[in-house]
Enzyme design. Structure first.
Site, PDB file in Angstrom:
ATOM      1  N   CYS A 233       1.178   0.144   3.365  1.00 19.27           N
ATOM      2  CA  CYS A 233       0.192   0.597   2.784  1.00 19.27           C
ATOM      3  C   CYS A 233      -0.013   2.003   1.968  1.00 19.27           C
ATOM      4  O   CYS A 233      -0.504   2.101   0.926  1.00 19.27           O
ATOM      5  CB  CYS A 233      -1.040   0.256   3.795  1.00 19.27           C
ATOM      6  SG  CYS A 233      -2.737   0.257   2.972  1.00 19.27           S
TER       7      CYS A 233
ATOM      8  N   CYS B 170      -5.722  -4.032   8.623  1.00 18.29           N
ATOM      9  CA  CYS B 170      -6.941  -4.138   7.812  1.00 18.29           C
ATOM     10  C   CYS B 170      -7.069  -5.636   7.309  1.00 18.29           C
ATOM     11  O   CYS B 170      -7.953  -6.272   7.594  1.00 18.29           O
ATOM     12  CB  CYS B 170      -7.163  -3.086   6.762  1.00 18.29           C
ATOM     13  SG  CYS B 170      -8.711  -3.628   5.654  1.00 18.29           S
TER      14      CYS B 170
END
Length: 354
Positions: free
Chosen positions: A98, A193
């Site tokens: 990410c 997430c």
């Protein structure tokens, strides 16, 4: 100087805005929506509360604020990577991907390129030395997040700012309290997430299904039980095996035969290793070794932990091989070995464990 501040609504990134204003900057705040919902709305990463907090921060400090969405890019590069890795029997690192591909990759290409610097709430620092910018460790060794930044490149690190990298977590909390930031008492986020409130195993089951296989004791070959798919289990795993007479640890997986091998006892020789092979090594600032023979002294990590392990690194073809000075527990293919200088200060780069 034009600065883009990536603010998530947590205490760390909120204090970043405060620190930037103290330095005399007027950052533009960005909230990146990266939670992924598939066509059935299965995965949910709620952002309403986050955006409410970031909106408050922006108004408090008089900053421009923009919500941007990278749902599709996050799915294609991070979520799909996670699924593919698990399917191959590897242990993925979504947080590292990410940072590399989304926060400092796609965001930079779409919005960040209009700014001189990108500021984040990572616990890390940068150091100028020998005419180059180096990724370096944070003041708070427990919170230090350079492990998750080990795949960034030089262009990325030379543009990054880490305004809380020289603070302890307790100091960040105190600043948030003193300045009445709504995130002051907010707990640190845990986990991945894109899963939101969805259980990890439920997520994996949705995309890889179930397939019953055997749990086998490594030393004896005895069948101890059954599992629902090797992809639900990771190297070093202790809980969730459903076996009595433990503790049992996952030692290895046979992907082709869908067998999970376990061993009893934490100090078994199978739990530890001294040799770690790294593939596709990424030097952040420059190749500090070049073509060399023999070994170089280093420190390293194979997971996010405050401790550094001392060792030596050698080069074998395209592989870098770490020889640890002490046995390391839970070496998992697919994770990353992140290498530092011997003073535990500069993060030199990382490679995937094979």
């Amino acid at each position: 100087m034009e600065i883009a501040a990536l603010v998530s609504g947590g205490v760390d990134s909120s204090v970043v805005v405060h620190r930037l204003k103290e330095m005399g900057y007027n950052p533009t705040i960005f909230y990146i929506k990266i939670g992924m919902e598939d066509e059935h709305g299965y995965i949910d990463c709620p952002s309403e509360e986050d955006i409410e907090i970031v909106t408050f921060i922006a108004k408090k400090y008089g900053c421009r604020f923009q919500v941007v969405s990278l749902h599709e890019e996050y799915w294609n590069s991070v979520v799909q990577y996670t699924i593919d890795s698990v399917k191959r029997g590897l242990t993925p690192n979504p947080d590292m991907m990410c940072n590399k591909l989304i926060k400092f990759g796609t965001f930079e290409q779409k919005w960040g390129n209009q700014f001189d610097k990108i500021a984040t709430g990572h616990y890390a620092t940068t150091t100028e030395a020998n005419g180059l910018t180096w990724l370096s460790t944070a003041k708070d060794h427990i919170k230090d997040q350079t492990y998750f930044l080990g795949q960034v490149n030089y262009l990325q690190v030379s543009k990054l700012m880490f305004p809380i990298g020289n603070l302890l977590k307790s100091e960040v909390r105190q600043l948030a309290l003193e300045n009445k930031l709504p995130s002051a008492q907010r707990k640190d986020s845990q986990g991945i997430c894109f899963l939101g409130k969805v259980n990890y195993n439920n997520f994996i089951e949705r995309y890889l299904g179930k397939k019953e296989g055997l749990i086998v004791e490594l030393e004896t070959g005895n069948i101890l039980g059954r599992h629902q798919g090797f992809w639900f289990h990771t190297i070093g795993q202790r809980k969730g095996l459903g076996l009595s007479g433990g503790p049992w640890f996952v030692i290895k997986k046979d992907v082709n035969r869908n067998i999970v091998y376990v061993s009893k006892g934490y100090d078994t020789k199978h739990q530890y290793g001294n040799v770690i092979n790294l593939q596709g090594f990424n030097f952040i600032s420059k190749d500090v070794w070049g073509d060399f023979e023999g070994e170089k002294d280093i420190t390293f990590k194979i997971r996010h932990t405050p401790e550094f392990t001392q060792g030596r690194i050698s080069k074998i073809g395209d592989l870098y091989r770490i020889h640890s000075n002490e046995p390391v527990q839970g070496i998992a293919a697919g994770q990353f070995g992140v290498v530092y200088d011997t003073e535990n200060r500069l993060c030199l780069g990382s490679g995937m464990i094979v």
